[in-house]
Every structure is written in structure tokens, then in C-alpha cells.
Scaffold this motif. Structure first.
Motif, PDB file in Angstrom:
ATOM      1  N   ALA A 249       0.864  -1.461   0.283  1.00 52.29           N
ATOM      2  CA  ALA A 249       0.158   0.175  -0.134  1.00 52.29           C
ATOM      3  C   ALA A 249       0.634   1.411   0.090  1.00 52.29           C
ATOM      4  O   ALA A 249       1.033   2.428  -0.590  1.00 52.29           O
ATOM      5  N   TYR A 250       1.996   0.816   0.896  1.00 53.04           N
ATOM      6  CA  TYR A 250       2.763   2.419   0.917  1.00 53.04           C
ATOM      7  C   TYR A 250       3.627   2.796  -0.395  1.00 53.04           C
ATOM      8  O   TYR A 250       3.529   3.232  -0.826  1.00 53.04           O
ATOM      9  N   LEU A 251       4.536   1.401  -1.066  1.00 54.31           N
ATOM     10  CA  LEU A 251       4.671   1.629  -2.667  1.00 54.31           C
ATOM     11  C   LEU A 251       3.908   1.968  -3.330  1.00 54.31           C
ATOM     12  O   LEU A 251       4.399   2.836  -4.358  1.00 54.31           O
ATOM     13  N   VAL A 252       2.486   1.597  -3.496  1.00 56.39           N
ATOM     14  CA  VAL A 252       1.355   2.169  -4.117  1.00 56.39           C
ATOM     15  C   VAL A 252       1.532   3.342  -4.303  1.00 56.39           C
ATOM     16  O   VAL A 252       1.548   4.412  -5.276  1.00 56.39           O
ATOM     17  N   LYS A 253       0.833   4.136  -3.019  1.00 54.67           N
ATOM     18  CA  LYS A 253       0.281   5.265  -2.886  1.00 54.67           C
ATOM     19  C   LYS A 253       2.094   6.348  -3.002  1.00 54.67           C
ATOM     20  O   LYS A 253       1.565   7.500  -3.590  1.00 54.67           O
ATOM     21  N   GLN A 254       3.667   5.820  -2.793  1.00 55.37           N
ATOM     22  CA  GLN A 254       4.408   7.019  -3.262  1.00 55.37           C
ATOM     23  C   GLN A 254       4.375   6.826  -4.562  1.00 55.37           C
ATOM     24  O   GLN A 254       4.972   7.887  -4.840  1.00 55.37           O
ATOM     25  N   THR A 255       4.337   6.061  -5.435  1.00 58.46           N
ATOM     26  CA  THR A 255       3.819   5.665  -6.626  1.00 58.46           C
ATOM     27  C   THR A 255       3.226   6.391  -7.092  1.00 58.46           C
ATOM     28  O   THR A 255       3.415   7.401  -8.629  1.00 58.46           O
ATOM     29  N   VAL A 256       1.812   6.659  -7.474  1.00 57.72           N
ATOM     30  CA  VAL A 256       0.658   8.044  -7.676  1.00 57.72           C
ATOM     31  C   VAL A 256       0.829   8.437  -7.388  1.00 57.72           C
ATOM     32  O   VAL A 256       0.814   9.704  -7.234  1.00 57.72           O
ATOM     33  N   GLU A 295      10.050  -0.906 -10.050  1.00 59.41           N
ATOM     34  CA  GLU A 295       9.802  -0.264 -11.658  1.00 59.41           C
ATOM     35  C   GLU A 295       8.063  -1.363 -12.425  1.00 59.41           C
ATOM     36  O   GLU A 295       7.681  -0.349 -12.868  1.00 59.41           O
ATOM     37  N   GLY A 296       7.709  -2.415 -11.601  1.00 59.73           N
ATOM     38  CA  GLY A 296       6.458  -2.720 -12.483  1.00 59.73           C
ATOM     39  C   GLY A 296       5.607  -2.006 -11.824  1.00 59.73           C
ATOM     40  O   GLY A 296       4.555  -2.113 -12.948  1.00 59.73           O
ATOM     41  N   ILE A 297       5.406  -1.247 -10.900  1.00 56.06           N
ATOM     42  CA  ILE A 297       4.494  -0.894 -10.946  1.00 56.06           C
ATOM     43  C   ILE A 297       4.093   0.589 -11.459  1.00 56.06           C
ATOM     44  O   ILE A 297       3.122   1.130 -11.749  1.00 56.06           O
ATOM     45  N   LYS A 298       5.076   1.096 -11.332  1.00 47.85           N
ATOM     46  CA  LYS A 298       5.699   2.484 -12.411  1.00 47.85           C
ATOM     47  C   LYS A 298       4.538   2.314 -13.557  1.00 47.85           C
ATOM     48  O   LYS A 298       4.071   3.202 -14.338  1.00 47.85           O
ATOM     49  N   ILE A 299       5.453   0.985 -14.428  1.00 44.66           N
ATOM     50  CA  ILE A 299       4.793   1.272 -15.765  1.00 44.66           C
ATOM     51  C   ILE A 299       2.737   0.896 -15.434  1.00 44.66           C
ATOM     52  O   ILE A 299       2.314   1.440 -16.141  1.00 44.66           O
ATOM     53  N   ALA A 300       2.236   0.150 -14.418  1.00 40.51           N
ATOM     54  CA  ALA A 300       1.210  -0.393 -14.348  1.00 40.51           C
ATOM     55  C   ALA A 300       0.196   0.368 -14.187  1.00 40.51           C
ATOM     56  O   ALA A 300      -0.709   0.499 -14.542  1.00 40.51           O
ATOM     57  N   ASP A 303       0.393   2.603 -17.655  1.00 34.71           N
ATOM     58  CA  ASP A 303      -0.735   1.936 -18.386  1.00 34.71           C
ATOM     59  C   ASP A 303      -3.083   2.182 -18.110  1.00 34.71           C
ATOM     60  O   ASP A 303      -3.441   2.383 -18.903  1.00 34.71           O
ATOM     61  N   PHE A 304      -2.227   1.847 -16.527  1.00 36.05           N
ATOM     62  CA  PHE A 304      -3.752   2.686 -15.874  1.00 36.05           C
ATOM     63  C   PHE A 304      -3.892   3.436 -16.320  1.00 36.05           C
ATOM     64  O   PHE A 304      -5.290   4.113 -16.833  1.00 36.05           O
ATOM     65  N   LEU A 305      -3.197   4.908 -16.108  1.00 37.70           N
ATOM     66  CA  LEU A 305      -3.797   5.983 -17.194  1.00 37.70           C
ATOM     67  C   LEU A 305      -4.117   6.405 -17.961  1.00 37.70           C
ATOM     68  O   LEU A 305      -4.802   6.986 -18.682  1.00 37.70           O
ATOM     69  N   ALA A 306      -3.298   5.871 -18.567  1.00 40.38           N
ATOM     70  CA  ALA A 306      -3.374   5.425 -20.674  1.00 40.38           C
ATOM     71  C   ALA A 306      -4.642   5.117 -20.559  1.00 40.38           C
ATOM     72  O   ALA A 306      -5.673   5.039 -21.275  1.00 40.38           O
ATOM     73  N   SER A 307      -5.127   3.777 -19.896  1.00 40.03           N
ATOM     74  CA  SER A 307      -6.665   3.024 -20.178  1.00 40.03           C
ATOM     75  C   SER A 307      -7.746   3.686 -19.666  1.00 40.03           C
ATOM     76  O   SER A 307      -9.018   3.372 -19.937  1.00 40.03           O
ATOM     77  N   TYR A 308      -8.194   5.106 -19.053  1.00 41.42           N
ATOM     78  CA  TYR A 308      -8.596   5.526 -18.067  1.00 41.42           C
ATOM     79  C   TYR A 308      -8.658   7.018 -18.801  1.00 41.42           C
ATOM     80  O   TYR A 308      -9.165   7.474 -17.925  1.00 41.42           O
TER      81      TYR A 308
END
Length: 319
Positions: A249-256, A295-300, A303-308
Motif C-alpha cells: 500500500a505504501y509503495l503504491v501510494k508513493q508511486t501514484v 519498476e513494474g508498479i510504475k509501468i502499471a 498503463d492505468f492512466l492510459a486506459s482511463y
């Protein structure tokens, strides 16, 4: 597989199937056969039989399945059991009847016993009770594994089963109710950021640990194993390392780039305490992952931003 071999990818619009298509196309395979669910309902025995009789694929990647997270598994138990039993039974049997050279069936790490010793070895399947929240899905998948083994034993079919760990990356499902944990977090943290929410709530205590494999790594492993693995039973596909839900959760929070707080709702279920794959067998076959989680979460997320892009007005500023 020869480059001109006819290959059927069942579930080509899903996360796994689309990644396998991308990998095969990149490698120069020219005869990929695909059908949407509206063109071919894999639950329909007659339709599947007619498709195989007409198309005569040489290789099959059986990546089609009804899948979802804890909430979806709890709510749609009958659907998860019936749909998956029908899909896999029809495709496996029609593959046999039409002389398919090799079929790859996809299991899932969530079908191992809930309290199995960690890391999860292939031979721990059916050695203990399943996680109750996804039991119908797990039972269906176990039936598919045993079906592949039985067709190998009795009929000489070269059908193999792979057991991917938790997957993420391109073409993931970000549905607010039906997504898995990592894409669900990406969406929630993004929406909290966009709407300036003070906090994000995560189900459970945050203590369960999960392993995550980038989807393009899975596709690479599957294509490698289609050429280099011909054994009965399972082979795990993962990275051999895990992370707690809280750390994730903290890793995703930081990435976003979200600046609010994280709350853990301990009244909600945690699910299985830990699901780490033993990938000794995979490594011994000569394959190892290449994309690490940060690295993978950054790519994901990109891709999420592009998809939406049509859903979020600020997407253009995120690239």
C-alpha cells in the motif's frame, strides 16, 4: 513451436491472454487464432467442438477463465464454479478430439491450501483445506489440473499446467469491486489523489504477504515452458519473494503520488496469510523473472492512466 504453427489463445482479451499474444507476435509467430466471448462462448460445448473441428489449432494456451478478487469470489460462487468447469472441460476435451500437440492450462496460487507451508511447493496441492473465500474457483481449477493429468495418463496428451502467482501490469482489471489487490490499490490511491481525499482504506490488517509477477514476465515464462517443459503435474511461475499488503500500500501510494493517510479496516477479511511460490523447479528449467516490483508498479500505473484517459480529465498531465 514453429513460427508458422497455428496457436489458439483462449482468453486473448484478458490480462494473461493478451500478454501471451503480444509475446508471440513479437517473436514472429504468424498464425495466432483468437475469438472474443461473443464470437465463441467457451461454456458452450457444441460451439467449442465446432470451432476446434474447423480451426484445428496445433497449440492451445487456455488462459480463459472467470476471475476476481475476494468480494467477487464471495458474491458469485456459483458462477465461478460453473463457468470455469465448463470452459476448461470443453477446451481440454476438444483439444484431445482434434489432435492438439500441446496445451497449457493455467492454475493459480490461490488454489493451494490456505495454511500450506511456505514457500508453496507444487506437491502441496490438496494437502489441506482451501481458503474459504475462493473455494469454488479453486475447486474448478483443481479439476482442470487433474483433467490435464488424466488426459496425459490415459490418452497420451501433452497437456501441462502452470501456476502463476499474483499478476499485475498491462491490461489489468481495475474494476472497483472485481479487481485484485494491486490494481485495486492503484485505482483507489489515484481516485483519492484526484479527489483530494484525506485517507484511503485498505481491507484487513495489512499483515498478509503476497508475491507479484509482472504480466510480461509471465508471458515470457509461458512461451519458454511451452518449448521446454513436458511433465505431468504443476510448475509454479513467480519471483520467489513477497511483500506485506501494508508495504505494498505504501509503495503504491508513493508511486501514484498520493499524500493522504492509509487506514486498515480490520473488520474485513485478510484472506490467506501468505502465498509465496517456491520457484526452484522453474529456475531449474532455466527461466527467471526480469521486472522487479517497484519498476513494474510504475509501468502499471502509466498503463492505468492510459486506459482511463476518458474517465480522468487530468490524465494528459500525468504522462
Amino acid at each position: 513451436m514453429n513460427k508458422d504453427a497455428k496457436i489458439f489463445i483462449a482468453g486473448h482479451r484478458g490480462m494473461v491472454g493478451s500478454a501471451i499474444c503480444r509475446k508471440l507476435e513479437k517473436e514472429g509467430f504468424t498464425k495466432l487464432t483468437v475469438r472474443t466471448s461473443s464470437e465463441l462462448d467457451l461454456r458452450n460445448q457444441k460451439a467449442v467442438a465446432e470451432f476446434f473441428s474447423t480451426e484445428k489449432p496445433e497449440y492451445v494456451f487456455l488462459a480463459a477463465a472467470k476471475v476476481g478478487g475476494i468480494l467477487a469470489n464471495e458474491r458469485y460462487k456459483a458462477d465461478f464454479l460453473y463457468d470455469n468447469l465448463q470452459i476448461q472441460s470443453n477446451v481440454i476435451h476438444s483439444s484431445y478430439e482434434n489432435g492438439v500437440k500441446k496445451l497449457m492450462f493455467f492454475g493459480s496460487s490461490c488454489i493451494y491450501p490456505k495454511l500450506a507451508a511456505q514457500p508453496l511447493k507444487e506437491d502441496c496441492l490438496l494437502t489441506g483445506p482451501l481458503e474459504p473465500t475462493n473455494e469454488p474457483y479453486a475447486v474448478a481449477k483443481i479439476a482442470g489440473i487433474k483433467m490435464c493429468d488424466s488426459y496425459r495418463d490415459q490418452l497420451g496428451c501433452n497437456y501441462i499446467t502452470v501456476m502463476p502467482t499474483n499478476l499485475y501490469g498491462y491490461n489489468d482489471n481495475y474494476h472497483p469491486e472485481h479487481s485484485h489487490v494491486l490494481p485495486g490499490m492503484i485505482r483507489r490511491f489515484h481516485e483519492a489523489k484526484v479527489n483530494n481525499l484525506p485517507s484511503v482504506t485498505i481491507w484487513g490488517t495489512g499483515t498478509p504477504r503476497r508475491e507479484f509477477l509482472f504480466i510480461d514476465d509471465l508471458a515470457a515464462a509461458c512461451c519458454y515452458l511451452m518449448d521446454n517443459y513436458d511433465e505431468k503435474g504443476l510448475i509454479n511461475i513467480g519471483i520467489g519473494a513477497d511483500i506485506s499488503i501494508k508495504e505494498l500500500a505504501y509503495l503504491v501510494k508513493q508511486t501514484v503520488g498520493y499524500n493522504g493517510d492509509i487506514n486498515f479496516d480490520t473488520t474485513k477479511p485478510d484472506g490467506t496469510p501468505r502465498k509465496l511460490m517456491d520457484v526452484t523447479k522453474l529456475h531449474a528449467k532455466g527461466w527467471k523473472h526480469s521486472v522487479e516490483l517497484p519498476e513494474g508498479i510504475k509501468i502499471a500505473y502509466r498503463d492505468f492512466l492510459a486506459s482511463y484517459v476518458n474517465e480522468y480529465a487530468e490524465v494528459g498531465d500525468q504522462h
